[in-house]
Design a protein around this motif. Structure first.
Motif, PDB file in Angstrom:
ATOM      1  N   ARG A 186       8.424   6.732  -2.662  1.00  0.00           N
ATOM      2  CA  ARG A 186       8.505   5.174  -2.595  1.00  0.00           C
ATOM      3  C   ARG A 186       7.999   4.575  -3.842  1.00  0.00           C
ATOM      4  NH1 ARG A 186       5.029   3.191   1.011  1.00  0.00           N
ATOM      5  NH2 ARG A 186       6.384   1.537   1.390  1.00  0.00           N
ATOM      6  N   PRO A 194       0.778  -1.305   0.074  1.00  0.00           N
ATOM      7  CA  PRO A 194       0.175  -0.131  -0.043  1.00  0.00           C
ATOM      8  C   PRO A 194       0.948   1.232   0.122  1.00  0.00           C
ATOM      9  CG  PRO A 194       0.006  -1.025   2.036  1.00  0.00           C
ATOM     10  CD  PRO A 194       0.631  -2.231   1.245  1.00  0.00           C
ATOM     11  N   GLU A 195       0.365   2.169  -0.728  1.00  0.00           N
ATOM     12  CA  GLU A 195       0.948   3.557  -0.873  1.00  0.00           C
ATOM     13  C   GLU A 195       2.042   3.644  -1.710  1.00  0.00           C
ATOM     14  OE1 GLU A 195      -0.962   6.017   0.464  1.00  0.00           O
ATOM     15  OE2 GLU A 195      -2.162   4.366   1.272  1.00  0.00           O
ATOM     16  N   MET A 196       2.562   2.521  -2.375  1.00  0.00           N
ATOM     17  CA  MET A 196       3.935   2.426  -3.077  1.00  0.00           C
ATOM     18  C   MET A 196       3.447   2.441  -4.470  1.00  0.00           C
ATOM     19  SD  MET A 196       6.897   1.533  -3.118  1.00  0.00           S
ATOM     20  CE  MET A 196       7.479   0.317  -1.802  1.00  0.00           C
ATOM     21  N   LEU A 197       4.450   3.580  -5.053  1.00  0.00           N
ATOM     22  CA  LEU A 197       4.054   3.778  -6.326  1.00  0.00           C
ATOM     23  C   LEU A 197       4.494   2.746  -7.372  1.00  0.00           C
ATOM     24  CD1 LEU A 197       2.916   6.551  -8.014  1.00  0.00           C
ATOM     25  CD2 LEU A 197       5.143   7.107  -8.596  1.00  0.00           C
ATOM     26  N   LYS A 219       6.462  13.593  -5.622  1.00  0.00           N
ATOM     27  CA  LYS A 219       5.201  13.606  -4.781  1.00  0.00           C
ATOM     28  C   LYS A 219       5.231  12.272  -3.896  1.00  0.00           C
ATOM     29  CE  LYS A 219       0.320  14.409  -4.888  1.00  0.00           C
ATOM     30  NZ  LYS A 219      -0.711  14.458  -5.776  1.00  0.00           N
ATOM     31  N   HIS A 220       5.530  11.282  -4.732  1.00  0.00           N
ATOM     32  CA  HIS A 220       5.481   9.977  -4.087  1.00  0.00           C
ATOM     33  C   HIS A 220       6.934   9.154  -4.314  1.00  0.00           C
ATOM     34  CE1 HIS A 220       1.027  10.426  -4.155  1.00  0.00           C
ATOM     35  NE2 HIS A 220       1.223  10.537  -5.503  1.00  0.00           N
ATOM     36  N   ARG A 235      -0.962   3.090  -7.939  1.00  0.00           N
ATOM     37  CA  ARG A 235      -0.934   3.012  -6.691  1.00  0.00           C
ATOM     38  C   ARG A 235      -2.026   2.894  -6.054  1.00  0.00           C
ATOM     39  NH1 ARG A 235      -1.162   7.897  -3.035  1.00  0.00           N
ATOM     40  NH2 ARG A 235       0.434   7.288  -1.081  1.00  0.00           N
ATOM     41  N   ASN A 236      -2.151   1.934  -5.070  1.00  0.00           N
ATOM     42  CA  ASN A 236      -3.053   1.348  -4.261  1.00  0.00           C
ATOM     43  C   ASN A 236      -4.226   0.871  -5.087  1.00  0.00           C
ATOM     44  OD1 ASN A 236      -2.243   2.230  -1.642  1.00  0.00           O
ATOM     45  ND2 ASN A 236      -2.912   4.280  -1.868  1.00  0.00           N
TER      46      ASN A 236
END
Length: 367
Positions: free
Chosen positions: A282, A227-230, A279-280, A259-260
């Protein structure tokens, strides 16, 4: 005996890759509008710079199709046989090659992609060996060195090594941009050949067992996604199966970002990927090598640039491929455009080939 080489550059080759155009034929203006920068001259310079001082008689086309690159490489003694139009066209490539042929060159060295290879073949056929410095987006033809350093090595040894009959492929770029890979054999060219220096032609694997293997790979990857990983997901039917497992519609020949369990961007270009990574931070990159050729980076996925990979970190590179593809792909290659980054990949990569199954494959760095 002094060798003679005809050299030309397609100055717009490869410009469509990083901006997500899947090719540049007929799209150079659109690539520039999207912010693309020329890359062919830099690729050619990497190949020519090690040849400064070699006993070679050079023939070329005027700038921007060759003379300027030779000068940048420190090769001042050359003969200009052709003056291209502005902007340059495929007709200029063919005209320059015919001039080289008339001058009696031993080899034609060109920098471009599959379209340039077809134009060179149209002009010279099998009368003289040819060699490509890879600078296009896809490059499915088997007339290209695996990277510029390999091209330099082949040029040094041309005349001492055998030539091979190698395929020049015709790729329908309009179909490619719409997500369909349509290729056919355009012809054969004579190419100086050393194993691990010349790339092979692409092969497509569609057997029933391969389809089951894709399902197994997709099941495993979907289970371990965080989760939350690009997730930056590259082109190909194996990576597309991962998207489908998530209930998403893939861009078969482009780069999607997930993502998600949701698509953030379809068919992303380099600029978009870099902005998303700001922005992301990870993030992981999922890629599949081109069948038989073995290229993980630098063929058809230039959007995933060295700048993108340095942001994600090479430790977050995930490579997937079916057992059948790996059996026909004995070696892997990386040709990102940044030789230092390519070396950081190391001498092998783990390739996920089934459900909780992986193989370690050797990576070749012919520099």
């Amino acid at each position: 005996m002094m060798r003679s080489i005809g050299f030309l550059v397609n100055p717009v080759a490869g410009m469509g890759g990083a901006v997500g155009l899947a090719g540049t034929d007929g799209k150079a203006d659109e690539a520039i509008r999207r912010g693309a920068v020329p890359r062919a001259a830099d690729r050619a310079l990497q190949a020519l710079s090690p040849l400064r001082g070699e006993e070679i008689r050079w023939y070329t086309s005027a700038a921007p199709m060759g003379r300027d690159v030779l000068a940048s490489a420190g090769i001042e003694r050359c003969t200009v046989l052709h003056h291209p139009a502005t902007p340059t066209t495929a007709a200029d490539t063919r005209a320059a090659c015919r001039a080289f042929l008339e001058a009696g060159v031993d080899l034609i060295l060109f920098c471009g992609g599959d379209g340039t290879a077809r134009d060179v073949l149209d002009a010279v056929g099998r009368e003289v060996p040819i060699l490509g410095i890879p600078a296009g987006v896809k490059m499915y033809s088997a007339v290209f060195a695996v990277n510029p350093a390999a091209a330099a090595d082949l040029i040094r040894r041309a005349g001492e090594i055998p030539c091979r009959e190698s395929e020049v492929m015709d790729v329908d770029e309009e179909a490619y941009r719409s997500g369909r890979l349509t290729t056919h054999l355009y012809g054969y060219a004579r190419v100086p050949f050393i194993p691990e220096r010349i790339q092979g032609g692409k092969q497509v694997f569609e057997q029933q067992d391969e389809e089951r293997a894709k399902d197994d790979i997709a099941a495993f990857i979907s289970e371990v996604m965080l989760p939350e990983m690009l997730y930056i997901i590259g082109a190909g039917s194996t990576t597309a199966r991962i998207m489908e497992r998530l209930g998403l519609v893939p861009t078969l020949l482009g780069v999607d970002v997930v993502r998600n369990g949701e698509i953030l961007v379809r068919n992303a270009d380099e600029r978009t990927l870099l902005a998303l990574l700001d922005k992301h931070p990870r993030a992981k990159v999922i890629l599949s090598p081109i069948g038989a050729q073995g290229f993980v980076l630098g063929r058809g996925n230039q959007q995933i640039s060295p700048a993108v990979l340095r942001k994600t970190g090479l430790r977050n590179l995930i490579v997937v491929a079916t057992p059948g593809k790996l059996a026909a792909t004995p070696l892997l290659y990386v040709d990102s455009g940044d030789p230092d980054l390519d070396r950081e990949v190391g001498d092998s990569l783990q390739v996920i080939s089934g459900y909780r199954i992986a193989q370690r494959k050797r990576v070749i760095h012919p520099d």
